[in-house]
Design a protein around this motif. Structure first.
Motif, PDB file in Angstrom:
ATOM      1  N   MET A  99       0.834  -1.203   0.000  1.00  0.00           N
ATOM      2  CA  MET A  99       0.000   0.000   0.000  1.00  0.00           C
ATOM      3  C   MET A  99       0.877   1.264   0.000  1.00  0.00           C
ATOM      4  O   MET A  99       0.586   2.220  -0.714  1.00  0.00           O
ATOM      5  CB  MET A  99      -0.923   0.016   1.232  1.00  0.00           C
ATOM      6  CG  MET A  99      -2.088  -0.956   1.145  1.00  0.00           C
ATOM      7  SD  MET A  99      -3.210  -0.621  -0.217  1.00  0.00           S
ATOM      8  CE  MET A  99      -3.888   0.930   0.310  1.00  0.00           C
ATOM      9  N   LYS A 100       1.958   1.268   0.796  1.00  0.00           N
ATOM     10  CA  LYS A 100       2.871   2.421   0.825  1.00  0.00           C
ATOM     11  C   LYS A 100       3.469   2.658  -0.558  1.00  0.00           C
ATOM     12  O   LYS A 100       3.549   3.789  -1.030  1.00  0.00           O
ATOM     13  CB  LYS A 100       3.998   2.190   1.841  1.00  0.00           C
ATOM     14  CG  LYS A 100       3.664   2.623   3.235  1.00  0.00           C
ATOM     15  CD  LYS A 100       4.896   2.530   4.121  1.00  0.00           C
ATOM     16  CE  LYS A 100       4.590   3.005   5.523  1.00  0.00           C
ATOM     17  NZ  LYS A 100       5.741   2.894   6.408  1.00  0.00           N
ATOM     18  N   GLU A 101       3.892   1.565  -1.197  1.00  0.00           N
ATOM     19  CA  GLU A 101       4.486   1.671  -2.534  1.00  0.00           C
ATOM     20  C   GLU A 101       3.465   2.224  -3.530  1.00  0.00           C
ATOM     21  O   GLU A 101       3.783   3.082  -4.357  1.00  0.00           O
ATOM     22  CB  GLU A 101       5.013   0.311  -2.994  1.00  0.00           C
ATOM     23  CG  GLU A 101       6.269  -0.129  -2.272  1.00  0.00           C
ATOM     24  CD  GLU A 101       6.699  -1.555  -2.598  1.00  0.00           C
ATOM     25  OE1 GLU A 101       6.087  -2.196  -3.478  1.00  0.00           O
ATOM     26  OE2 GLU A 101       7.651  -2.030  -1.955  1.00  0.00           O
ATOM     27  N   LEU A 102       2.220   1.723  -3.437  1.00  0.00           N
ATOM     28  CA  LEU A 102       1.167   2.208  -4.331  1.00  0.00           C
ATOM     29  C   LEU A 102       0.878   3.695  -4.080  1.00  0.00           C
ATOM     30  O   LEU A 102       0.652   4.452  -5.025  1.00  0.00           O
ATOM     31  CB  LEU A 102      -0.115   1.388  -4.152  1.00  0.00           C
ATOM     32  CG  LEU A 102      -0.075  -0.031  -4.731  1.00  0.00           C
ATOM     33  CD1 LEU A 102      -1.343  -0.795  -4.360  1.00  0.00           C
ATOM     34  CD2 LEU A 102       0.095   0.002  -6.245  1.00  0.00           C
ATOM     35  N   GLN A 103       0.899   4.094  -2.803  1.00  0.00           N
ATOM     36  CA  GLN A 103       0.672   5.500  -2.481  1.00  0.00           C
ATOM     37  C   GLN A 103       1.788   6.374  -3.051  1.00  0.00           C
ATOM     38  O   GLN A 103       1.535   7.459  -3.571  1.00  0.00           O
ATOM     39  CB  GLN A 103       0.560   5.693  -0.957  1.00  0.00           C
ATOM     40  CG  GLN A 103      -0.751   5.176  -0.386  1.00  0.00           C
ATOM     41  CD  GLN A 103      -0.773   5.172   1.134  1.00  0.00           C
ATOM     42  OE1 GLN A 103       0.261   5.292   1.780  1.00  0.00           O
ATOM     43  NE2 GLN A 103      -1.971   5.024   1.701  1.00  0.00           N
ATOM     44  N   LYS A 104       3.039   5.869  -2.938  1.00  0.00           N
ATOM     45  CA  LYS A 104       4.173   6.609  -3.511  1.00  0.00           C
ATOM     46  C   LYS A 104       4.008   6.735  -5.025  1.00  0.00           C
ATOM     47  O   LYS A 104       4.207   7.811  -5.605  1.00  0.00           O
ATOM     48  CB  LYS A 104       5.500   5.903  -3.200  1.00  0.00           C
ATOM     49  CG  LYS A 104       6.014   6.131  -1.803  1.00  0.00           C
ATOM     50  CD  LYS A 104       7.342   5.414  -1.616  1.00  0.00           C
ATOM     51  CE  LYS A 104       7.832   5.488  -0.193  1.00  0.00           C
ATOM     52  NZ  LYS A 104       9.088   4.727  -0.003  1.00  0.00           N
ATOM     53  N   LYS A 105       3.633   5.616  -5.682  1.00  0.00           N
ATOM     54  CA  LYS A 105       3.440   5.632  -7.140  1.00  0.00           C
ATOM     55  C   LYS A 105       2.314   6.599  -7.517  1.00  0.00           C
ATOM     56  O   LYS A 105       2.416   7.333  -8.501  1.00  0.00           O
ATOM     57  CB  LYS A 105       3.126   4.220  -7.658  1.00  0.00           C
ATOM     58  CG  LYS A 105       4.329   3.318  -7.722  1.00  0.00           C
ATOM     59  CD  LYS A 105       3.955   1.949  -8.276  1.00  0.00           C
ATOM     60  CE  LYS A 105       5.158   1.017  -8.304  1.00  0.00           C
ATOM     61  NZ  LYS A 105       4.806  -0.324  -8.781  1.00  0.00           N
ATOM     62  N   LYS A 106       1.231   6.586  -6.729  1.00  0.00           N
ATOM     63  CA  LYS A 106       0.104   7.474  -7.002  1.00  0.00           C
ATOM     64  C   LYS A 106       0.546   8.933  -6.850  1.00  0.00           C
ATOM     65  O   LYS A 106       0.224   9.779  -7.687  1.00  0.00           O
ATOM     66  CB  LYS A 106      -1.062   7.177  -6.066  1.00  0.00           C
ATOM     67  CG  LYS A 106      -2.318   8.000  -6.388  1.00  0.00           C
ATOM     68  CD  LYS A 106      -3.407   7.748  -5.368  1.00  0.00           C
ATOM     69  CE  LYS A 106      -4.652   8.537  -5.640  1.00  0.00           C
ATOM     70  NZ  LYS A 106      -4.511   9.965  -5.653  1.00  0.00           N
ATOM     71  N   ALA A 107       1.302   9.199  -5.774  1.00  0.00           N
ATOM     72  CA  ALA A 107       1.779  10.575  -5.550  1.00  0.00           C
ATOM     73  C   ALA A 107       2.680  11.003  -6.704  1.00  0.00           C
ATOM     74  O   ALA A 107       2.566  12.130  -7.212  1.00  0.00           O
ATOM     75  CB  ALA A 107       2.520  10.659  -4.219  1.00  0.00           C
ATOM     76  N   ALA A 108       3.559  10.096  -7.153  1.00  0.00           N
ATOM     77  CA  ALA A 108       4.442  10.403  -8.271  1.00  0.00           C
ATOM     78  C   ALA A 108       3.619  10.640  -9.541  1.00  0.00           C
ATOM     79  O   ALA A 108       3.902  11.567 -10.314  1.00  0.00           O
ATOM     80  CB  ALA A 108       5.449   9.279  -8.481  1.00  0.00           C
ATOM     81  N   ALA A 109       2.608   9.814  -9.754  1.00  0.00           N
ATOM     82  CA  ALA A 109       1.751   9.961 -10.930  1.00  0.00           C
ATOM     83  C   ALA A 109       0.982  11.284 -10.860  1.00  0.00           C
ATOM     84  O   ALA A 109       0.843  11.980 -11.866  1.00  0.00           O
ATOM     85  CB  ALA A 109       0.784   8.784 -11.030  1.00  0.00           C
ATOM     86  N   ALA A 114       0.240  16.711 -12.710  1.00  0.00           N
ATOM     87  CA  ALA A 114       0.200  18.160 -12.449  1.00  0.00           C
ATOM     88  C   ALA A 114       1.256  18.878 -13.281  1.00  0.00           C
ATOM     89  O   ALA A 114       1.004  19.949 -13.864  1.00  0.00           O
ATOM     90  CB  ALA A 114       0.407  18.427 -10.962  1.00  0.00           C
ATOM     91  N   LYS A 115       2.434  18.282 -13.361  1.00  0.00           N
ATOM     92  CA  LYS A 115       3.535  18.874 -14.141  1.00  0.00           C
ATOM     93  C   LYS A 115       3.155  18.925 -15.621  1.00  0.00           C
ATOM     94  O   LYS A 115       3.372  19.936 -16.298  1.00  0.00           O
ATOM     95  CB  LYS A 115       4.806  18.052 -13.937  1.00  0.00           C
ATOM     96  CG  LYS A 115       6.055  18.696 -14.452  1.00  0.00           C
ATOM     97  CD  LYS A 115       7.278  17.860 -14.094  1.00  0.00           C
ATOM     98  CE  LYS A 115       8.549  18.534 -14.588  1.00  0.00           C
ATOM     99  NZ  LYS A 115       9.735  17.734 -14.264  1.00  0.00           N
TER     100      LYS A 115
END
Length: 139
Positions: A99-109, A114-115
Motif C-alpha cells: 500500500m505504501k508503494e502504491l501510495q508513492k506511485k500514485k503521488a508520483a503519478a 500536475a507537471k
C-alpha cells in the motif's frame, strides 16, 4: 427312700444337664452358622471393595490419559493458531508495504500529471500568444 429321691434328683439333673448340653450344642451350631454368614458377607465386602478400588484406579488412569490427550491437543491447536497468526501478521505487513508503494506511485503519478498539465497550460498560453502576434501581423 432317700436313695430313691437322690436317684430321682440325679436323674432329673442328668436330664436337665442333657437338655442344657443340647441347647448349648444348638446354640453353638447357630453361632457357627451365623459366623459362616458373617465370614461370607465379609468376603463379599472385601471382594466388592477390591473391585471398587480397581475400577476407581482404572477410571483415574483413563481420566489422566484423557486429560493428557486434551492438553496435548490444546497445545497443538494453540501452536497452529500462533503459526496462523504469525502468517497473517506477515501478510498484513506485506500488504501495508504494498500500500505504501502504491501510495508513492500514485503521488508520483499525481505530480507527473500536475507537471504535464502545467506544461500543457504553458504551451497553450505560448500558442495563444503566438496566435495573437500572428493576428496582429495580419492587420
Amino acid at each position: 427312700t432317700q436313695q430313691s429321691a437322690a436317684k430321682s434328683k440325679a436323674s432329673a439333673s442328668a436330664k436337665a444337664l442333657s437338655a442344657a448340653n443340647s441347647k448349648a450344642s444348638a446354640a453353638d451350631s447357630s453361632i457357627a452358622s451365623a459366623q459362616k454368614s458373617v465370614d461370607q458377607a465379609e468376603a463379599k465386602l472385601a471382594a466388592a471393595t477390591q473391585k471398587y478400588q480397581k475400577e476407581q484406579k482404572i477410571a483415574a488412569e483413563k481420566k489422566a490419559k484423557a486429560d493428557k490427550k486434551a492438553a496435548k491437543e490444546a497445545k497443538k491447536q494453540k501452536k497452529a493458531a500462533e503459526k496462523k497468526a504469525k502468517k497473517l501478521k506477515k501478510q498484513v505487513k506485506a500488504e501495508q508495504k504494498r500500500m505504501k508503494e502504491l501510495q508513492k506511485k500514485k503521488a508520483a503519478a499525481d505530480d507527473a500529471k500536475a507537471k504535464a498539465a502545467k506544461e500543457a497550460a504553458k504551451e497553450a498560453a505560448e500558442l495563444a500568444n503566438q496566435a495573437k502576434k500572428l493576428e496582429a501581423l495580419k492587420k
